[in-house]
Design an enzyme around this catalytic site. Structure first.
Site, short mmCIF file in Angstrom:
data_model
loop_
_atom_site.label_atom_id
_atom_site.label_comp_id
_atom_site.label_asym_id
_atom_site.label_seq_id
_atom_site.Cartn_x
_atom_site.Cartn_y
_atom_site.Cartn_z
N ASP A 1 76.40 29.79 -32.64
CA ASP A 1 76.22 30.94 -31.74
C ASP A 1 74.73 31.29 -31.82
O ASP A 1 74.02 30.82 -32.72
CB ASP A 1 77.10 32.10 -32.24
CG ASP A 1 76.84 33.39 -31.50
OD1 ASP A 1 76.77 33.35 -30.26
OD2 ASP A 1 76.70 34.44 -32.17
N LEU A 2 74.26 32.08 -30.89
CA LEU A 2 72.83 32.44 -30.86
C LEU A 2 72.57 33.86 -31.35
O LEU A 2 71.94 34.06 -32.39
CB LEU A 2 72.30 32.28 -29.42
CG LEU A 2 70.86 32.69 -29.17
CD1 LEU A 2 69.89 31.79 -29.93
CD2 LEU A 2 70.54 32.66 -27.67
N ASP A 3 73.07 34.84 -30.57
CA ASP A 3 72.78 36.25 -30.86
C ASP A 3 73.38 36.66 -32.20
O ASP A 3 74.60 36.60 -32.38
CB ASP A 3 73.36 37.15 -29.76
CG ASP A 3 72.73 36.89 -28.39
OD1 ASP A 3 71.51 36.66 -28.34
OD2 ASP A 3 73.45 36.93 -27.38
N ILE B 1 81.21 39.14 -26.71
CA ILE B 1 81.92 39.41 -25.44
C ILE B 1 80.91 39.36 -24.29
O ILE B 1 79.80 39.88 -24.42
CB ILE B 1 82.59 40.82 -25.47
CG1 ILE B 1 83.46 40.98 -26.73
CG2 ILE B 1 83.39 41.06 -24.20
CD1 ILE B 1 84.66 40.07 -26.82
N LEU C 1 81.85 44.51 -29.30
CA LEU C 1 81.22 43.90 -28.12
C LEU C 1 80.54 42.57 -28.46
O LEU C 1 80.24 41.78 -27.56
CB LEU C 1 80.16 44.84 -27.52
CG LEU C 1 80.62 46.23 -27.11
CD1 LEU C 1 79.47 46.96 -26.42
CD2 LEU C 1 81.83 46.16 -26.19
N LYS C 2 80.30 42.33 -29.74
CA LYS C 2 79.60 41.10 -30.12
C LYS C 2 80.40 39.88 -29.66
O LYS C 2 81.60 39.79 -29.93
CB LYS C 2 79.38 41.04 -31.63
CG LYS C 2 78.32 42.02 -32.11
CD LYS C 2 78.07 41.84 -33.60
CE LYS C 2 76.99 42.80 -34.07
NZ LYS C 2 76.82 42.72 -35.54
N SER D 1 75.87 34.33 -23.64
CA SER D 1 74.76 35.05 -23.00
C SER D 1 74.11 34.22 -21.90
O SER D 1 73.71 33.07 -22.13
CB SER D 1 73.70 35.41 -24.03
OG SER D 1 72.55 35.91 -23.37
N LYS E 1 84.51 34.47 -25.22
CA LYS E 1 85.11 34.54 -26.56
C LYS E 1 85.94 35.83 -26.59
O LYS E 1 85.54 36.80 -25.97
CB LYS E 1 84.00 34.61 -27.63
CG LYS E 1 83.07 33.39 -27.63
CD LYS E 1 81.83 33.65 -28.48
CE LYS E 1 80.85 32.49 -28.34
NZ LYS E 1 79.57 32.71 -29.06
N GLU F 1 79.24 31.62 -36.51
CA GLU F 1 79.38 32.85 -35.72
C GLU F 1 79.18 34.12 -36.54
O GLU F 1 79.58 34.17 -37.70
CB GLU F 1 80.82 32.93 -35.17
CG GLU F 1 80.98 32.43 -33.76
CD GLU F 1 80.38 33.37 -32.71
OE1 GLU F 1 79.97 34.49 -33.07
OE2 GLU F 1 80.33 32.98 -31.55
N ASP F 2 78.65 35.16 -35.88
CA ASP F 2 78.52 36.47 -36.54
C ASP F 2 79.54 37.49 -36.01
O ASP F 2 79.62 38.60 -36.53
CB ASP F 2 77.12 37.05 -36.33
CG ASP F 2 76.88 37.45 -34.88
OD1 ASP F 2 77.23 36.65 -33.99
OD2 ASP F 2 76.37 38.56 -34.65
C1 BG6 Z 1 76.66 37.50 -26.56
C2 BG6 Z 1 76.38 38.78 -27.29
O1 BG6 Z 1 76.03 36.46 -27.23
O2 BG6 Z 1 76.19 37.55 -25.22
C3 BG6 Z 1 76.92 39.97 -26.50
O3 BG6 Z 1 76.98 38.75 -28.57
C4 BG6 Z 1 76.40 39.93 -25.07
O4 BG6 Z 1 76.53 41.16 -27.14
C5 BG6 Z 1 76.77 38.59 -24.44
O5 BG6 Z 1 76.95 40.98 -24.29
C6 BG6 Z 1 76.30 38.44 -22.99
O6 BG6 Z 1 74.91 38.41 -22.93
P1 BG6 Z 1 74.09 38.46 -21.58
O7 BG6 Z 1 72.69 38.12 -22.03
O8 BG6 Z 1 74.64 37.42 -20.66
O9 BG6 Z 1 74.22 39.83 -21.02
MG MG Z 2 76.67 36.47 -31.98
#
Ligand code: BG6
Ligand code: MG
EC number: 5.4.2.6
Length: 213
Positions: free
Chosen positions: A10-12, A48, A45-46, A117, A146, A170-171
């Protein structure tokens, strides 16, 4: 040596702390609509996707919204988020992230990225690590966020590796659930009390040890 053939990250919140930027942008948006927002709520929200996150926030709003209003609010949040990430650089890599990617490469495994994301390609570019991945899933081509396993299964398929031979990192609670639903080994980054479904939990990629899983 490793029993796995690929690692899918995962990235974020795993490779970089954009989870904090998502938090700040959602908090501003939520409060502008009269919705209380804190770290505990943000945890849900993580992992999502954007519209799914917005729906969860607006469920506590005092009024209802049209689809057009929702799209406008999602755009507002995204513009704020893009402003926050515009100055990112390799300085924003989390400790141990590059070392973990390089260790997987040295071990001869394939490397994938599975982030929902739509800003993932931008963030990878700003971090300067795009070349370290064999395959990056384009979130725009994923139908189900997810905890659905779709994004991890897509990464495995494109890497040419069976899900059972993949390690997912994943976090997020939803992310760990997606990895397990895909039939993969789940390495959680965070707290064992939160990531209860993960096979192993470490506090950061500084503790990443491929041969231990
Ligand atoms: C996920 C994050 O990686 O990407 C979420 O954990 C975020 O917090 C989601 O809402 C969507 O990201 P983006 O950049 O498409 O708005
Ligand atoms: Mg993440």
């Amino acid at each position: 040596m490793s029993r796995f053939k690929a690692v899918i990250f995962d990235l974020d919140g795993v490779i970089t702390d954009t989870a904090h930027y998502h938090y700040l942008a959602w908090k501003q948006l939520a409060e502008s609509q009269g919705v209380h927002f804190d770290h505990a709520f943000n945890e849900n929200l993580k992992g999502i996707d954007r519209m799914g996150s917005l729906d969860l926030i607006l469920a506590s709003a005092p009024r209802s919204y049209t689809p057009e209003e929702k799209l406008a609010l999602a755009d507002t949040k995204n513009l704020h988020y893009q402003e926050l990430i515009s100055t990112m650089s390799s300085n924003d890599l989390l400790p141990g992230a590059v070392e973990a990617l390089d260790a997987v490469r040295r071990a001869g495994l394939r490397i994938g990225l599975a982030s929902v994301s739509k800003n993932a390609f931008t963030v990878l570019g700003r971090l300067g690590i795009t070349d370290k991945f064999d395959y990056v899933v384009d979130a725009a081509t994923i139908a189900r966020s997810k905890p659905d396993p779709e994004i991890f299964l897509r990464a495995a398929q494109e890497l040419g590796v069976a899900p059972a031979d993949c390690l997912g990192v994943e976090d997020a609670v939803a992310g760990v659930a997606a990895i397990k639903a895909a039939g993969m080994f789940a390495l959680g980054i965070g707290h064992p009390f939160v990531l209860t479904e993960a096979d192993v939990v470490i506090t950061s990629l500084q503790q990443f040890n491929l041969s231990a899983y």
